[in-house]
Design a protein around this motif. Structure first.
Motif, PDB file in Angstrom:
ATOM      1  N   MET A   3       0.898  -1.231   0.117  1.00 57.56           N
ATOM      2  CA  MET A   3      -0.326  -0.005  -0.097  1.00 57.56           C
ATOM      3  C   MET A   3       1.272   1.137  -0.202  1.00 57.56           C
ATOM      4  SD  MET A   3      -2.556  -0.987   2.584  1.00 57.56           S
ATOM      5  CE  MET A   3      -4.098  -0.061   2.599  1.00 57.56           C
ATOM      6  N   ASN A   4       0.553   2.361  -0.904  1.00 61.82           N
ATOM      7  CA  ASN A   4       0.934   3.365  -1.008  1.00 61.82           C
ATOM      8  C   ASN A   4       0.234   4.981  -0.455  1.00 61.82           C
ATOM      9  OD1 ASN A   4       3.458   5.339  -1.404  1.00 61.82           O
ATOM     10  ND2 ASN A   4       3.672   4.139  -3.682  1.00 61.82           N
ATOM     11  N   GLU A  49       4.666   7.586   9.850  1.00 61.24           N
ATOM     12  CA  GLU A  49       4.944   7.101   9.161  1.00 61.24           C
ATOM     13  C   GLU A  49       6.172   6.010   9.742  1.00 61.24           C
ATOM     14  OE1 GLU A  49       6.767   8.156   4.798  1.00 61.24           O
ATOM     15  OE2 GLU A  49       7.212   9.853   6.741  1.00 61.24           O
ATOM     16  N   ASP A  50       6.464   5.980  11.040  1.00 60.38           N
ATOM     17  CA  ASP A  50       6.962   5.305  11.483  1.00 60.38           C
ATOM     18  C   ASP A  50       6.298   4.159  11.393  1.00 60.38           C
ATOM     19  OD1 ASP A  50       6.345   6.422  13.193  1.00 60.38           O
ATOM     20  OD2 ASP A  50       8.578   6.615  13.959  1.00 60.38           O
ATOM     21  N   GLY A  51       5.281   4.642  11.347  1.00 61.94           N
ATOM     22  CA  GLY A  51       4.218   2.770  11.674  1.00 61.94           C
ATOM     23  C   GLY A  51       4.199   3.185  13.689  1.00 61.94           C
ATOM     24  N   THR A  52       4.334   4.413  13.971  1.00 64.98           N
ATOM     25  CA  THR A  52       3.646   4.256  15.556  1.00 64.98           C
ATOM     26  C   THR A  52       2.253   5.136  15.875  1.00 64.98           C
ATOM     27  OG1 THR A  52       6.344   5.501  16.119  1.00 64.98           O
ATOM     28  CG2 THR A  52       4.639   5.832  17.604  1.00 64.98           C
ATOM     29  N   ASP A  91       7.417  -1.570  10.026  1.00 71.36           N
ATOM     30  CA  ASP A  91       7.122  -1.329   7.909  1.00 71.36           C
ATOM     31  C   ASP A  91       6.441   0.036   8.667  1.00 71.36           C
ATOM     32  OD1 ASP A  91       7.484  -1.408   5.967  1.00 71.36           O
ATOM     33  OD2 ASP A  91       5.446  -2.246   5.262  1.00 71.36           O
ATOM     34  N   THR A  92       6.834   0.873   7.387  1.00 73.71           N
ATOM     35  CA  THR A  92       6.008   2.278   6.976  1.00 73.71           C
ATOM     36  C   THR A  92       4.648   2.157   7.012  1.00 73.71           C
ATOM     37  OG1 THR A  92       6.461   2.720   5.132  1.00 73.71           O
ATOM     38  CG2 THR A  92       8.160   3.362   6.194  1.00 73.71           C
ATOM     39  N   THR A 106      -0.375  -1.453   5.850  1.00 76.45           N
ATOM     40  CA  THR A 106       1.561  -1.264   5.662  1.00 76.45           C
ATOM     41  C   THR A 106       1.499  -1.133   4.469  1.00 76.45           C
ATOM     42  OG1 THR A 106       2.362  -2.986   6.076  1.00 76.45           O
ATOM     43  CG2 THR A 106       1.606  -2.070   7.912  1.00 76.45           C
ATOM     44  N   SER A 107       3.054  -0.428   3.737  1.00 76.27           N
ATOM     45  CA  SER A 107       3.787   0.015   3.089  1.00 76.27           C
ATOM     46  C   SER A 107       4.292  -1.661   2.511  1.00 76.27           C
ATOM     47  CB  SER A 107       4.995   0.755   3.186  1.00 76.27           C
ATOM     48  OG  SER A 107       4.345   1.855   3.606  1.00 76.27           O
ATOM     49  N   PHE A 108       4.138  -2.347   3.372  1.00 84.97           N
ATOM     50  CA  PHE A 108       4.361  -3.764   3.072  1.00 84.97           C
ATOM     51  C   PHE A 108       3.161  -4.648   1.925  1.00 84.97           C
ATOM     52  CE2 PHE A 108       5.746  -8.410   3.706  1.00 84.97           C
ATOM     53  CZ  PHE A 108       6.394  -8.238   3.292  1.00 84.97           C
ATOM     54  N   GLY A 109       1.993  -4.890   2.656  1.00 85.19           N
ATOM     55  CA  GLY A 109       1.042  -4.742   2.748  1.00 85.19           C
ATOM     56  C   GLY A 109       0.588  -5.874   3.424  1.00 85.19           C
TER      57      GLY A 109
END
Length: 631
Positions: free
Chosen positions: A59-60, A399-402, A422-423, A441-444
């Motif tokens: 995902m972006n 963006e860092d997932g927090t 992930d981001t 997340t950006s990884f899916g």
């Protein structure tokens, strides 16, 4: 009273601390859904509900995890254009859809999803997919309509009307018949309207010399708040110029636009007027990369503008100077706008606003667009924030997932938690009851976290149910909004009738009419109830005559206005678009029941207060609360 830091509302009298026993009968479908929606879960330390590692394609920015209106189905968009449906209960895959690739033009998406419903199509999902290479010509924009079971209803073919890269998520008209979107080439942008029940056939498309931002929409506003928009209550759309790829300065010729169908518009089949995009501001001095946000019947406009600004119009015409500008430290490059739209609290007429800036700040603005507080973050915030249903907590993700669960009063964290390695740059979802966050997340990876203990729910029933409202802690008191008399709890049976002999009470006062029936207002003892509920309490004689003059204060959020006059009709606008008569189409069958999604719930906006099911609800509610409190 709201217990400090608890995020849950507990009501009690200070007389003996015994608590108040409320008897509430679930009434018709709308009233039951509305009143249970205001029960707020108890905040808790976050804990994983489920984790689906790499369950969807990556995902972006611009993609989204969205909850459908059944609250058990997640719709997820991915950067490669795939749309995936997951079970909100356990994350299992229900279906997925991906558009066919155009040779030598890879698909990509920067869109979330929009939901619509029309007589022809039933309920449907809209998203967009671009083909080509982002930032390069040629590209093409495809709009995809899916049924709730994943079946493709239609997909626009590549043609000159949809050239360029899709800009954000499209929007759907209130009747579900029209889809609006913006799409951009290196030489400019286009604003396009498609007819949803004609397989996405373009109704009109208007070009502009620069790229265009995503669109903000407000369904059925009071009127168009700009010169020439008087008495026009058709859906209001607002968008602006956006930066071109690679631009490092703002430049000149920056503009803001609005669109409404003309007065008297009742469908393209009979419309003989034109379609006009109204230029609101010439050389505004800023660009947008996120959709504008409208509130208060379309009278308030909030935009996330370049150079890390939030620009607001509060009751002023949108083609006049902005009411307020809240300016924050610049991002990199300096002209960068906040990455997403502001998130609003539930008060539709005077909301709180929350957003990340173009730098590492998360901020709260008041309804006038003025800063109330700011919190430093360690990384950028690209996702749109989400506000708990009782407006006590705002959730935002760096963006860092927090993930942060912050108090709306001061921005201090109740907790913060890193939920992924992930981001996170896509939008996330919060369940309607405020109990669960769903994040992609950006990884899916898609994860679900329980953040509150949800109240028990059950199907609407005509049988009264009894709930006990716990007393507050020692020393806590409840401050009534009408008077300050202390009452001793009185046992009232659910079957007792409402008091007789009270004349109808117009809670707005005088001859004024209520216009925001699905808004909420703070009601003594009970807390938030819908304005429609409050209106019907007055009309059905549950409010004592002696206190009726005091009710306009409680009805303040309900949009009470002087009786409207009949609006003129038929004024045509500029620019043309015609379609031949609509061909015969076969209505779309109801999706498979295993994943069918129920009708949206909310406060009823029409109907008779004294209907049998509605009155049976208020016999119980009013007898135990209203008469008890005021008499």
């Amino acid at each position: 009273h709201q217990a400090a830091g608890a995020g849950v509302r507990n009501y009690a009298f200070e007389a003996d601390g015994a608590g108040l026993r409320l008897a509430v009968a679930c009434c018709n479908h709308h009233a039951a859904a509305t009143d249970t929606a205001i029960i707020v879960p108890q905040q808790m330390e976050p804990e994983p509900k489920w984790n689906m590692s790499a369950s969807v394609p990556p995902m972006n920015f611009g993609n989204e995890v969205a909850l459908a209106d059944d609250q058990v189905t997640l719709i997820v968009t991915s950067n490669d254009g795939t749309v995936t449906a997951l079970s909100a209960d356990d994350g299992s895959s229900l279906w997925s859809y991906k558009t066919e690739e155009i040779p030598n033009q890879p698909s990509f998406s920067t869109a979330g999803v929009a939901f619509g419903e029309s007589e022809m199509l039933g309920k449907f999902i809209i998203t967009t997919v671009s083909s080509g290479f982002s930032g390069l010509d040629p590209t093409s924009c495809r709009v995809v309509a899916l049924a709730y079971n994943g079946t493709r209803l239609w997909e626009t073919i590549t043609d000159s009307a949809l050239e360029g890269e899709c800009s954000g998520t499209p929007v759907v008209s209130s009747d579900g018949r029209y889809v609006f979107l913006t799409h951009n080439t290196l030489n400019g942008g286009k604003f396009t309207c498609l007819v949803a029940d004609r397989e996405g056939t373009p109704l009109f498309s208007q070009a502009r010399p620069r790229a265009l931002s995503p669109i903000g929409i407000f369904h059925n506003p009071s009127e168009g708040p700009y010169t020439g928009g008087e008495n026009n209550s058709n859906d209001l759309l607002v968008f602006a110029f956006a930066p071109k790829p690679g631009e490092s300065t703002i430049g000149s010729n920056t503009q803001l636009f609005a669109f409404q169908f003309g007065l008297g518009f009742d469908g393209y089949e009979t419309w003989t007027g034109n379609y006009n995009v109204k230029k609101l501001l010439d050389d505004s001095g800023w660009y947008l990369t996120a959709a504008p946000v409208l509130a208060n019947k379309g009278r308030h406009l909030y935009v996330s503008a370049s150079e890390s600004q939030f620009v607001s119009w509060i009751g002023d015409l949108f083609d006049s100077n902005a009411t307020t500008i809240a300016d924050f430290p610049d991002g990199d490059p300096t002209f960068t706008a906040p990455f997403n739209s502001v998130a609003l609290s539930s008060n539709k007429s005077s909301p709180m606003l929350f957003a990340g800036t173009a730098s590492t700040l998360f901020v709260k603005l008041d309804a006038d667009g003025l800063e109330e507080w700011r919190q430093e973050t360690s990384s950028l915030i690209r996702s749109k924030a989400r506000v708990a249903p009782d407006d006590s907590i705002v959730y935002y993700i760096e963006e860092d997932g927090t993930v942060h669960a912050a108090q709306v009063t001061d921005g201090e964290d109740l907790w913060s938690e890193s939920i992924t390695n992930d981001t996170v740059v896509s939008d996330f979802a919060l369940s309607r009851n405020g109990a669960t966050l769903y994040v992609g997340t950006s990884f899916g990876e898609v994860v679900a976290w329980n953040v509150a203990e949800a109240p028990p729910t059950s199907s609407p029933s005509m049988t009264p149910s009894v709930a006990t409202i716990s007393p507050t802690s020692p020393g806590d008191t409840f401050a009534p909004t009408v008077n300050s008399r202390t009452k001793t709890p009185i046992a009232v049976s659910p079957s007792e009738a409402a008091p007789e002999g009270n004349p109808p009470c117009n809670v707005c006062g005088g001859s004024r009419v209520m216009t925001l029936l699905d808004e909420f207002t703070s009601f003594p003892i009970v807390g938030n109830i819908t304005c429609f509920t409050f209106k019907c309490l007055g009309e059905d004689g549950f409010i004592p005559e002696a206190v009726c003059p005091e009710t306009p204060t409680i009805a303040a959020p309900c949009g009470c206005e002087d009786s409207p006059t009949l609006a003129p009709s038929g004024a045509p606008s500029v620019g043309t678009g015609e379609l031949p008569p609509s061909p015969a189409m076969t209505p779309v069958p109801t999706p498979d029941s295993s994943i069918a999604i129920s009708a949206p719930t909310g406060a009823p906006v029409s109907g008779t207060c004294s209907s049998m099911s509605f009155r049976s609800f208020f016999v119980a509610l009013a007898a135990t609360v209203v008469w008890f409190y005021w008499m």
